[in-house]
Design an enzyme around this catalytic site. Sequence first.
Site, PDB file in Angstrom:
ATOM      1  N   ASP A  54       3.182  -4.716   7.756  1.00 19.14           N
ATOM      2  CA  ASP A  54       1.929  -3.753   7.500  1.00 19.14           C
ATOM      3  C   ASP A  54       0.679  -4.889   7.774  1.00 19.14           C
ATOM      4  O   ASP A  54       0.279  -5.668   6.913  1.00 19.14           O
ATOM      5  CB  ASP A  54       1.834  -3.223   6.196  1.00 19.14           C
ATOM      6  CG  ASP A  54       0.416  -2.713   6.086  1.00 19.14           C
ATOM      7  OD1 ASP A  54      -0.416  -2.641   6.667  1.00 19.14           O
ATOM      8  OD2 ASP A  54       0.395  -2.028   4.758  1.00 19.14           O
ATOM      9  N   LYS A  89     -10.680  -1.057  10.370  1.00 22.07           N
ATOM     10  CA  LYS A  89     -11.082  -2.165   9.399  1.00 22.07           C
ATOM     11  C   LYS A  89     -11.279  -3.473  10.371  1.00 22.07           C
ATOM     12  O   LYS A  89     -11.419  -4.597   9.392  1.00 22.07           O
ATOM     13  CB  LYS A  89      -9.510  -2.512   8.726  1.00 22.07           C
ATOM     14  CG  LYS A  89      -9.474  -1.282   7.697  1.00 22.07           C
ATOM     15  CD  LYS A  89      -8.282  -1.867   6.863  1.00 22.07           C
ATOM     16  CE  LYS A  89      -7.586  -0.673   6.212  1.00 22.07           C
ATOM     17  NZ  LYS A  89      -8.058   0.186   5.217  1.00 22.07           N
ATOM     18  N   HIS A  97       0.826  -1.123  -0.137  1.00 22.36           N
ATOM     19  CA  HIS A  97      -0.016  -0.059   0.077  1.00 22.36           C
ATOM     20  C   HIS A  97       0.849   1.314  -0.041  1.00 22.36           C
ATOM     21  O   HIS A  97       2.046   1.185   0.474  1.00 22.36           O
ATOM     22  CB  HIS A  97      -0.729  -0.015   1.423  1.00 22.36           C
ATOM     23  CG  HIS A  97      -1.753   1.094   1.379  1.00 22.36           C
ATOM     24  ND1 HIS A  97      -1.761   2.130   1.928  1.00 22.36           N
ATOM     25  CD2 HIS A  97      -3.276   0.838   1.210  1.00 22.36           C
ATOM     26  CE1 HIS A  97      -2.853   2.793   1.825  1.00 22.36           C
ATOM     27  NE2 HIS A  97      -3.766   2.142   1.394  1.00 22.36           N
ATOM     28  N   CYS A 142      -4.931   2.629  -3.696  1.00 21.63           N
ATOM     29  CA  CYS A 142      -3.539   3.048  -3.014  1.00 21.63           C
ATOM     30  C   CYS A 142      -2.608   1.977  -3.360  1.00 21.63           C
ATOM     31  O   CYS A 142      -1.647   1.901  -2.312  1.00 21.63           O
ATOM     32  CB  CYS A 142      -4.001   3.427  -1.582  1.00 21.63           C
ATOM     33  SG  CYS A 142      -5.026   4.842  -1.338  1.00 21.63           S
ATOM     34  N   GLN A 152      -4.430  -5.134   6.594  1.00 17.72           N
ATOM     35  CA  GLN A 152      -5.488  -6.148   6.350  1.00 17.72           C
ATOM     36  C   GLN A 152      -5.557  -7.525   6.858  1.00 17.72           C
ATOM     37  O   GLN A 152      -6.552  -8.101   6.936  1.00 17.72           O
ATOM     38  CB  GLN A 152      -5.381  -6.199   4.583  1.00 17.72           C
ATOM     39  CG  GLN A 152      -5.249  -5.239   3.930  1.00 17.72           C
ATOM     40  CD  GLN A 152      -6.829  -4.708   3.802  1.00 17.72           C
ATOM     41  OE1 GLN A 152      -7.854  -5.287   3.837  1.00 17.72           O
ATOM     42  NE2 GLN A 152      -6.778  -3.412   3.664  1.00 17.72           N
TER      43      GLN A 152
END
Lengths: 415, 156
Positions: A203, A229, A126, A369, A206
């Site tokens: 990261d 999220k 991202h 993104c 997600q």
Amino acid sequence: MARRTYDIEAIRRDFPILAREVNGHPLVYLDNAATSQRPVQVMAQITRFYRDSNANIHRGVHTLSQEATELYEGVREQVRAFINAPSAREVIFTRNTTESINFVAHAWGRKHLRAGDEVVLSEIEHHSNIVPWQLLRDERGIVLRFIPMLDDGTLDLVAARVLITERTRLLSVTQMSNALGTIVPVKELAALAHARGALVLVDGAQSVPHLPVDVQDLGIDLLAFSAHKMLGPTGVGVLWGRMAVLESMQPFLGGGDMILTVSLERSTWNDIPHRFEAGTPNIGGVVGFGAALNYLSRLGMAAVREHEIELVDYALRRLGDIPGVTLFGPPDARQRGGVVSFDLQDVHPHDLGQVLDGEGIAIRAGHHCAQPVMQRLGLTATARASFYLYNRASEVDALVRGVESATRFFEHARG
Amino acid sequence: MASPEPVLAELYREILLDHYRSPRNRGTLDGRATHRSEGANPLCGDELVLELAVETGRVTEVAFLGRGCAISQASASMMTIYLRDRTAAEALEAVWCFQQLMLSGTALPEEFGDIEALAGVAKFPVRVKCASLAWKTLEQALSSDGVATVSTDEGS
């Protein structure tokens, strides 16, 4: 179709927004990779906090301040348990994943990285795991290297072995691509990076909402993710870091709460984690996040994962059967999260998104993104449907009907 | 859905879809261009290259290349038809008229012809930048020499 791992209809009743209509149709919310919806339990917890316990934390001797502090710090412990971190003191609250990554670039990167030092990223990151490092490169002269993406959306692990060297100081990779859904073998990469003496930042924006994540099992050093999220409020993020790594960082933001003493000449720093939480944080948001973590823990992340594998497997098969649909990312649902990115021949993703919105179906159209991924695929945009624990097979059916309807709509125009 | 939603039919008028499917003046001017500009909406993935040949103040040739949504590509196609034989001043005036259509739904003068079909876009604020891309690229092409780039994305 799906073997139910939990009572999906009972769950949907916890999310009132799922019962609303959009453009005269029942809402089909398939933009969960952008942000999830929130259950009533989270909203109630936030309301309860402001109604009964609101005060600033870590300051007052009065009862409300102590209650607020206990609630806030209680969520730090919940986060620790959720990702199986060794200590709640290693959990730092930020605004979101983006801030958590920038935090590492500033507080760790600016202290430890010098010209020529290498940071390894991947081509499926991202923008929020690319741009902070580009800024640091421009400031410090560090070198960025990218693990290439293969045609199926997975990373080239052979190339990774060559790219990660003794010059690598940090490996910063996503555990799940937001654009393609690809699950990255972080544990394997972390072992590789550690063998070369590099730190590992993941990261988890997600992955943490959709997979069981155990930072000790993964063997990573830093993890960034966002509450919004994963059923929580916006404006709350997490940076987890191994204590030794956090101790080697300089403060990120200066101000109240992060200091021990301040004179006009100098200041001394408060203990970790408070050293890294300057100013009044999003107390109500963090408290609400606690209810979200409770909700996910009650369902069990393994059950959430199984539910999404079934949904994605079904979606891949149904969408793949539509003439003109090209699917991106790994073909096996077990190699990907709840994300299905696709292209529809002769219908631009933005137009598809518009037609689907007319039928109450919310998807994302664009570059997500992740422009390097789009460039790698030779596209400027894809359509992306992303699922969560409350989505059901009938919503995949609605999506398929919508895609077929869009095809007819634009074909009709041709004829 | 057997038939498209009425609200969508208003956005995607038949004439607009025809221009999307069969774009007019698609291509390049092979070095005859006196003005060239590139436009993009990176956020939604629209790209456009506009070339103009202007002789003694009048547009003699126009061509565009691009990829993007139906709205952005049809708008570019319809614009190129309008531009032929217009003076640069008329073209810039047209940009202003188009912006008024998008901003406030102000009806276009009759000579705009098919372009009126884009009036429905004004009701879809997210799509206004798609329809505007060609026109902003035109404005950029005429107000600069050589190559220029323009983006109608507000953020990111």
